[in-house]
Every structure is written in C-alpha cells, then in structure tokens.
Design an enzyme around this catalytic site. Structure first.
Site, PDB file in Angstrom:
ATOM      1  N   THR B 183       1.120  -1.252   0.153  1.00 25.70           N
ATOM      2  CA  THR B 183      -0.258   0.231  -0.458  1.00 25.70           C
ATOM      3  C   THR B 183       0.590   1.196   0.208  1.00 25.70           C
ATOM      4  O   THR B 183       1.584   1.405   0.565  1.00 25.70           O
ATOM      5  CB  THR B 183      -0.567  -0.099   1.083  1.00 25.70           C
ATOM      6  OG1 THR B 183      -1.756   1.011   1.270  1.00 25.70           O
ATOM      7  CG2 THR B 183       0.018  -0.021   2.727  1.00 25.70           C
ATOM      8  N   GLU B 325      -5.287  -2.777   4.120  1.00 24.06           N
ATOM      9  CA  GLU B 325      -4.321  -3.536   5.844  1.00 24.06           C
ATOM     10  C   GLU B 325      -5.457  -4.457   6.971  1.00 24.06           C
ATOM     11  O   GLU B 325      -5.198  -5.363   7.604  1.00 24.06           O
ATOM     12  CB  GLU B 325      -4.365  -2.435   6.495  1.00 24.06           C
ATOM     13  CG  GLU B 325      -2.901  -1.842   6.142  1.00 24.06           C
ATOM     14  CD  GLU B 325      -3.151  -0.622   5.603  1.00 24.06           C
ATOM     15  OE1 GLU B 325      -4.124  -0.417   4.617  1.00 24.06           O
ATOM     16  OE2 GLU B 325      -1.904  -0.009   5.263  1.00 24.06           O
ATOM     17  N   LYS B 436      -6.546  10.791  -2.745  1.00 29.53           N
ATOM     18  CA  LYS B 436      -6.902   9.485  -3.844  1.00 29.53           C
ATOM     19  C   LYS B 436      -7.679  10.037  -4.613  1.00 29.53           C
ATOM     20  O   LYS B 436      -8.756  10.676  -4.493  1.00 29.53           O
ATOM     21  CB  LYS B 436      -7.837   8.759  -3.182  1.00 29.53           C
ATOM     22  CG  LYS B 436      -8.214   7.302  -3.387  1.00 29.53           C
ATOM     23  CD  LYS B 436      -7.943   6.337  -1.988  1.00 29.53           C
ATOM     24  CE  LYS B 436      -8.138   4.703  -2.481  1.00 29.53           C
ATOM     25  NZ  LYS B 436      -8.083   4.344  -1.316  1.00 29.53           N
ATOM     26  N   TRP B 441      -3.425   6.689  -4.788  1.00 32.28           N
ATOM     27  CA  TRP B 441      -2.774   7.279  -3.964  1.00 32.28           C
ATOM     28  C   TRP B 441      -1.644   8.336  -4.284  1.00 32.28           C
ATOM     29  O   TRP B 441      -0.899   7.719  -4.677  1.00 32.28           O
ATOM     30  CB  TRP B 441      -2.110   6.484  -3.213  1.00 32.28           C
ATOM     31  CG  TRP B 441      -2.673   6.144  -2.058  1.00 32.28           C
ATOM     32  CD1 TRP B 441      -3.644   4.195  -1.690  1.00 32.28           C
ATOM     33  CD2 TRP B 441      -4.303   6.261  -0.711  1.00 32.28           C
ATOM     34  NE1 TRP B 441      -4.474   4.036  -0.328  1.00 32.28           N
ATOM     35  CE2 TRP B 441      -4.916   5.762  -0.389  1.00 32.28           C
ATOM     36  CE3 TRP B 441      -4.087   7.530  -0.638  1.00 32.28           C
ATOM     37  CZ2 TRP B 441      -4.990   5.048   1.014  1.00 32.28           C
ATOM     38  CZ3 TRP B 441      -5.321   8.083   0.331  1.00 32.28           C
ATOM     39  CH2 TRP B 441      -5.935   6.493   1.378  1.00 32.28           C
TER      40      TRP B 441
END
Ligand SMILES: Nc1ncnc2c1ncn2[C@@H]1O[C@H](COP(=O)(O)O)[C@@H](O)[C@H]1O
Lengths: 538, 538
Positions: B183, B325, B436, B441
């Site tokens: 991520t 996550e 975002k 991102w």
C-alpha cells in the site's frame, strides 16, 4: 513465510459483541403460554451479561456445563451466549428424550445446573435425584401452569437476574468448548458432540451465506427447529449475528400458532423438520406472508411437500442436510443455475436433494469398509463422509468402540448417498438402524429388544416406513416361535409399559424369517427393500 | 474443556477445491483488447492446477513470491489460486505505481517471477534490470499489441501451461502467507501487507455475507476494482467460492466498455471506486440491466452519485469501507431497518456512511495519542481503529518506526471517524495526508518535496480538493521566497520530469505562509478548512 494478520480468536463473545454494538434495535419476540414477550437485542444483551453474573454467583465452575431444558425463547438465547461467553459450556437437553436418556446425558456431561422452562419442569424435576452433579434447577417461567416445588435447589430465573451485575466477556482460545449437544441418532448410548468457539463462529458464517440461509439485516428469522436439538440449525447465533430479528415459537409448537406467528410477525425466514411444515401448510396456504425461504431438513424433504408449498404458499421448500455432528448444517438444495430454465418437475427433483456442501464442508462417498471412493455419477452410492472445521472429530468420552472418524480423517455420517457430477448430495438411505419420526430418533434396536421380550416372539426387526406426517414411523417385523401364536394387539399391549407412546410401532407384520447378511446380522437393507412399497394403516 | 471438532485448516486450497468440485459450470468472461474470452470454472480449475506445475518447473521457491502485473482477467485468477495453493505467495504489483515504487516493491518482496499482461509489458520490462530477484517474466498475451522483447528471461504463459502437468494442492497451516499487497496509502515507502490463508478464507466468507456483498450461486459478479490493488475487494475469491460467475473487464477500463459488459453479461453485482461509477453513469442510465448492487468504496462515495444511480439506474450505490490492511473490506453502508420508512434524503445520508463493520471486524474511535475512547454520538471524532482476523498485525519488514498496531492490539487506520449509537462509522477525515485520485494514492509529501525543489519556492503544502470525477485532486499551496517570483506554469513545468502526469496539481495557490500546528508541523487541517469551498478550474 507466515501471514502477518492479527490472530484474533473466532469466539462466541465476538459474535455477542457484534450484536450488542450494532443491532441494539433488533427484536426478539417469544410466543409463550403466558403471552407474547418482546425485547430488543440491547435489552437481551444487558440481560445476557447479567446472566453471566448469575453463573458466577451460582458458583458454576469456570468450564462447568450449564444445562438447559426448554423451548425456543429469548431466555434460552440468553443462555446460548452467557454460558460460552463466560467460558462455560452450554448443554442443551432434549425435552423429547426418555427419562433414562436424560439421566444418562446429564450425568455424562456432568451438568452443574439446569435451566428449565416451567412448561416442562415436572419431567425434569422427577429425575432430579438421578442427576448426580446437578446442584440447582433454575426455573424460567414461561407462563406454564405447572406447580413449582418448594425445594431449596429450585431458583427463579428473573429473581436471580434482578439481583445480578453484568459481567465482561472475554474468551481467548477459539479451541475451547462452547456448547454440547447429545445425539441419539446412532445406536448405543446417546453421544455428546462438543462444539468449539471456532466451529460455532464458522458455522454461524456458513449458514449466514446466501447459498445457505442467506441471513441479513432485513430478515426476521424464526427457528422452529428446537434450540434443544441440533443447535436450532445455527439460526440462534446467525440471526442475531446478521442483525436479523428473531421470532421464537416458545412452547406453542402447534401448526396454527406457528402459521400465525409467521404472518403476524412478518417472518422472512424460518426452518424446521418436514413434519412441522406438513402441519403448517393448510394454515399458511393462500395467506399473505413475507417469507422468502423455508428451510427444512433433519429428514428427507418430500418433493410433494415442497411442491405444495410452491403452489399454495408461493415458495418451494429449501432443503438442508446435516446432523448434530455437523453443527448441524452442512449442505443445502439451493437450485444451481443450470436448472433455471428447467421445467417444474426437474426443478422439484433437484430441490429434493441434500445438495451442495457449504464452503467449509467437504463431502465424499466411499465404500464404508474399504474407504474406496465411489464415482460421482448420481447412481453409485456409498457412505457419505464429511470434513471441515465444523464437523466433529470425536464424541465426548464415548463408549469403547465408537469411532466417528476414519483413518484418513473424514467424519462418518452413517447416511448412504449418491453424488452427481457437481458433487450435489442425494441421500439414498441410512446405514444407521434408526427411525426418524417428527425430527426425533427412535432406536430400532431398543424397540426390537422390547418386542423380543414377549414370550411368543422368536425374532423382531424394526424398520422405518415413510410416513406423510412423521417422515418415518416404525414397522415391526416379527417372527413367531414355532408352536406359539400372538396378535398385533398383544404385542402393542406388551410394549405399552416399556416404551414411549410415540415409539409405538405403527403396525406389526408377521414374517417367516428376518433376512440375514453374510455375517449373520439382521439385514435391515433387505427388509427395507421388501417393504419398500408398504402402506401403513392410516 | 476443549471442543472436539476437526481442526481442518482454513486455506485457499479449500476454497479452490470447493469451486472445482461444485461449480464447474460457472463461467469466467474476460474482456480483452484481443476480444472476449470465456471459460468455465472447470476449465479454469484444470488450468490453475497446471499453473501450479509451471511454478514448480520454473523453480520458484516453496514459499517464493510470485509477482503479477496485470488487469482483472481469468489468467490473473489462475495466479490468485495457483500461487497460494502451492504454498507460494501471490504478490500483486499495482500497474499504476511509479517506476521507482515498483522497483522498490519487487525488491522488497523479493519477487522471483512476474506474470505480466502484454498491454502493460513495456512499463514492467523497462524496470526489469532494477528488480534484483526477478529471474523470469511470463507474458500473458491479452491481445495488446506491444512488442515482446526477444530475451531469454521472457516466457509465454500459454506455452508454459500447455507443457505443464496439473498438480495436487495441499496447504496444512492456515497461518502461512497466501498473498501480499503493498500500500502506498501512508507516508514513506510503500508497505507490504501479508495476508494469511486463514485471513483470506475468513475475508471471503465475510464479504460473501448478505450484509456485505451477498454473493450466491445466482450472481454474476464483476470486480472493476483491480486485482492489482487491494485484492479486488475479495471478489476474486468470494465470487467463485459462492458459485457466482465472474466477468472481468481486462484492460478495457473505459466507462463505455464497463457499462456494456454489465448489460451484455447480465452482471448482478459489481464494485469499484467512485471515479469509475461517475464515468459509467451516463452509459448505464435508463438501460436495461440485472444489477442488484453496486459496491463502491476506496474513497468517500458522494451522496449525489448514489442518488443519481438510484434515480437513473434504479439502485443506490452500496458503500463499503476498508483498506489494504483490512484485506480490504471491513464495513458496509447496508441500510439498517430503522430507516426503512425514512424519506429519501435521510436514507441517502445513511447510505453515505462507511456503515457497520462486518461480523469479524470490531471498530472503535479513540484519541490517537492517548487511546482514550470517544463517545458514539456521531459528533465526536477520533482515529478509527479496527481489530479482527482479517486486519493486519504488522507490515512486512517495515521501515523503523512504522507501527501499525497500538499497545492494546488494535490496528491504526489513519482515518478519522465518528460513530453513531449503533456503531455505524462515518469517515470524517484522514490523518494520513494523502490524496486519493481515481482510487489511487498521491503522496502529498512527495509532491511537496518536488515543488519545494524549485529554487523560488520557500514552502509548499499539498491538499486534496474534492473533484467530481477523480474524488480528489491535488491543490498546491505555495509560499514564494522573499524577493523571488514564480508562476503556476513554471511550477508545473518544473514538476513534469519529477512526478507522474496524474500527480500534477490541478492548481497552484500562492499563500503568505503555511499554517502550522503547535509542534510546528504543516497543519493540513487548517489548510483544508481555508480551501473548503475551493473550486478547481474545470
Ligand atoms: N435433508 C435430509 N434428508 C435426509 N435425511 C436427513 C436430512 N437432514 C438430516 N437427515 C438425517 O438426520 C440425521 C441427523 O440427525 P440429527 O443429528 O438428529 O440432526 C442425518 O444423519 C440424516 O440421517
């Protein structure tokens, strides 16, 4: 390389917290002789925490067995969570069992306390002195009119709750026992199945899935299948876990009462054995209702019953298969897509299957002796064996010689099945020599022994004959001693003091000889074939 | 007292076997530049077993990382199962990352092989020499017209498969890694999340539930959310596990193509980021379709978008919340019953919430520093923290100082949220100073550094401004050095060689000073307030 995710355990108290935190405005309705009671999940949760406090105050051991003897109700649901969430083990006693079986079970499980509905109190109380480890009996007053004995061992549920403090729940180890359930669905003594927190959590997710019962926040679920038998098919956990409201039939198990609840309470999902739906049909036919699915299992679901529901109630019956040893639900007859455009007859035949195992359950059919796999051609049959995190590994302190698991780790079901190319299960027969009547078991062996105790009887073999109302009823096949004679009436008269009324054979057939297997055992299979077309007197 | 259930592990190969055994006639459709391809799950399963053989033949270590660099496709789904089912670890590389990030990630994960779609081959191939552990690149020819370099390291997917033998799958330990996903949704280097078999199995059951995506055998599911980012929200596992057919958009991510697939293939459930649905709306409005739910998340779902879908397509959007996550789906905005009779406006506001965590995920809001719990009054905000078997415990070999888990065992999300009395989550803000855009991102910190490398710039702070198409776009707030001067055009020109095109600030605002927090850090919060009403040039 190991995963790096949290090792949060899968526990019943995680389910509890989920309900308490998010679905406080869901409701539980209980139908009782004393009238309908209603509570929110918020109220239920607070009471359940207090019930945890009661178990502490009563001095129940940290993993003590907490017996219950009652109908489906809000209080029973409080026990379903308070016991495992405080580390104890819920033990549901089946109110339909024989006195001796109840005594055996309570002693075998070492129940320390039994929570009992007032409507069934006399049955339990008459046995209390035979139950060695039971120190207290807590009466749940469901409005039944039985007298409550004046005895120091008897306590009142609501009084205890009123005095109790709510407690914190915290179970760390998902492998711990959460509840136990005895099955008489095998020969010999009743056998205890011990569900873990892990298996309960996973079974809850399993039955919640759309291919199973599909429970979600918009549902109103009514388990007619008892909480005292086979864990109410997991609905008592899965409905709250999904935020679905619950409707509990309580002691009022009459078809009219059940149909009325379905209609009045806007039930969207319900489940019970075929006998129940047989009885409810005329009371539901043509009436307005919100049902989306009617789960049914515990015995084969007759195609005609499902079709009658489709025609008269607007939805066919959703068959499910399983057993106490599988928590109990393991598969369902949800219609595969390839039959979407099939004719009604084909669809009905497909729906009459035990169907596809749920994600989490694997099934196979094998030769019971050699474990040789049988082809999935929908013709070959074999013993159905299953594997998965909510299948039992062993019984609790079983009698010597009771083996539930094969050498290679599969659970033996005692059911004989065929599987089609897509692994959809069709139950063909039972290897277990038991009769399932109205969802409960009759031991053919016990019945045979009782019949053979008649002086004129040489041999007796009892088999189950399909019955429109009770699914199966016992037929006694009797061989008379040479030179003696006896009538059906005499045999039934002889049985009266020996067995429960609902165990009485529906008929007695006199035969020359009981067919035997190669090793000289009674061949029930041959008898079943012989009487395949048998019509019971109605 | 311990439970007595089987300890069958929760593994990806159990999911695989379930699909293979029971849903062989389900289909996977992939839309590709080379045309639509179709296969059954039976064919897919056989190919997946052969792909397991390919991984052996290629000599990938027993727990080696298997990189993928491609769109949503049948082949990608083969990799999704073949890698974990042979004990290896699937590592999905995000095709939208920067070159340096890709290099960093492939080296950090120690990918041994990368499977790449022909349409994105050049990007990957240009980096191959920077990826130290990658020995082979396997090209999946999706009909893209990129030239395939003549290099010994390059292999062809179909050729390898044709030569391979199918293998048996058998993972014993549910704690083993199944896949990893990096991520960039935090500051600093990309961080690897390592999903276990257990967490994958449970997340699959979790998203399958009716309160989540409600996937069942009658569904046709299309994940528009990429398999290379956040695990396609679990749909790539849950759809096959439910027997639902799959439709994969492949490289053809244009709104028209997606709308056409939904209509032509009878898609019943789909999911993607808001930007996608923004674009698809005009192509779907008023058209006949079979959609029952459109899942949306990854950024806040604008209420107006959901309402536009309700009005023009017939169903509102189903918001889901989660992050890499959390596997990634943790909650959904399924409408609670109490709003059933509410007016449209109230319903729309409720649906715009991140909603109720799924069974298996617990959420809390706390003061990020003191961990003091905040009240669930829908006003107080705090850091959203979560706990459960599909929440990450740690990152994979993280940079020093990166703490994902609090002292008391909760996962920090970096999102700021309020919760109502029923624990429904409303995301209020982000503590992470990231933007975002279109589901991906943009690091404000990286952008700021690039801007501040301009000689005339004293300070720069970048914030996200709501954008109708991309959800958010960067606004650069720049303080010019005393005595210097610089224009917006000069700054953008300066950035061109430094950042990806889609990272380019939408506008530059010149300010006197960047507001600071008490400890002297840039206060993005104050900046966001200042520019709350900012209208980006369109
Ligand atoms: N759908 C079904 N069709 C046929 N038999 C069933 C079905 N469901 C359950 N049974 C029978 O009931 C047994 C389990 O009984 P119990 O443990 O009392 O729930 C199974 O082993 C089967 O013999």
């Amino acid at each position: 390389m190991r995963g790096l995710m949290q090792d949060t355990p899968l526990t019943v108290d995680a389910i509890f917290r989920h309900v308490e935190q998010h679905y406080g405005d869901g409701t539980i309705v209980t139908n009782n002789p004393g009238g309908v009671t209603r509570a929110t999940y918020a109220e239920w949760a607070q009471r359940t925490r207090k019930l945890g406090g009661v178990l502490d105050t009563l001095g129940i051991s940290s993993d003590g067995r907490v017996g219950t003897f009652g109908w489906n109700s809000q209080r029973h649901l409080e026990l379903y969570f308070a016991a495992p969430c405080t580390g104890r083990v819920l033990h549901t006693l089946n109110v339909r069992l024989f006195p001796e079986q109840l005594t055996y079970i309570a002693n075998h499980a070492e129940d320390e306390v039994i929570f009992v509905d007032r409507t069934v109190l006399p049955l339990l109380w008459s046995l209390i002195d035979t139950m060695k480890t039971v120190k207290q009996v807590v009466v749940m007053d469901d409005g039944g009119d039985n007298e409550i004995p004046d005895d120091a061992r008897i306590l009142d549920y609501e009084t205890l709750l009123a005095d109790a403090e709510p407690v914190e729940f915290h179970v760390e180890d998902e492998g711990l026992a959460a509840s136990m359930c005895y099955t008489s669905g095998t020969t010999g003594n009743p056998k205890g199945v011990v569900y873990s927190h892990r298996s309960t959590f996973l079974h809850t997710m399993g039955v919640m899935a759309p291919n199973a019962f599909g429970l979600g926040i918009r549902d109103v679920a009514m388990p007619v299948v008892p909480m005292f038998h086979a864990n109410a098919w997991g609905i008592a956990q899965a409905a709250p876990a999904a935020g679905a409201s619950l409707v509990m039939p309580g002691a009022l198990m009459q078809p009219e009462a059940i149909a009325k609840l379905i209609i009045d309470e806007g039930v969207t999902f319900t489940a019970g054995v075929p006998t129940i739906w047989q009885g409810v049909l005329p009371h539901l036919a043509g009436k307005p209702h919100k049902l989306r699915d009617i789960g049914c299992g515990g015995s084969a679901v007759p195609k005609a019953l499902s079709e009658a529901y489709r025609e008269q109630v607007g939805i066919p019956i959703l068959q499910a298969w399983g057993m106490t040893e599988t928590h109990p639900v393991a598969s369902s007859g949800v219609l595969p897509n390839r039959y979407e455009d099939a004719d009604d007859e084909t669809k009905a035949t497909q729906r009459a299957r035990a169907g596809i195992p749920f994600l989490g359950v694997e099934a196979r059919i094998v030769d019971a002796d050699t474990l040789e796999p049988q082809p999935w051609d929908d013709k070959a049959t074999g013993e159905l064996q299953v594997r998965g995190p909510w299948c039992a590994q062993d019984y609790y302190n079983p009698d010597a010689g009771t083996e539930l698991t094969t050498e290679d780790g599969w659970m033996k079901t005692g059911d004989v099945a065929a599987m089609d190319a897509y692994g959809s299960i069709r139950i063909a027969d039972r290897t277990k020599d038991l009769i399932k009547s109205g969802g409960e078991w009759i031991s053919s062996v016990d019945l045979e022994n009782a019949i053979m105790s008649h002086p004129a009887v040489k041999e007796a073999a009892v088999i189950g004959i399909p019955h429109p109302k009770w699914d199966e009823r016992p037929l006694a096949c009797v061989v008379v001693k040479e030179g003696e004679s006896v009538t059906q009436e005499e045999i039934l008269e002889h049985l009266k003091p020996l067995v429960a009324k609902w165990w009485m054979p529906e008929a007695v057939e006199f035969i020359d000889e009981v067919p035997k297997t190669s090793v000289g055992k009674f061949s029930k299979k041959d008898l079943r074939t012989k009487f395949a077309e048998y019509a019971l007197p109605s």
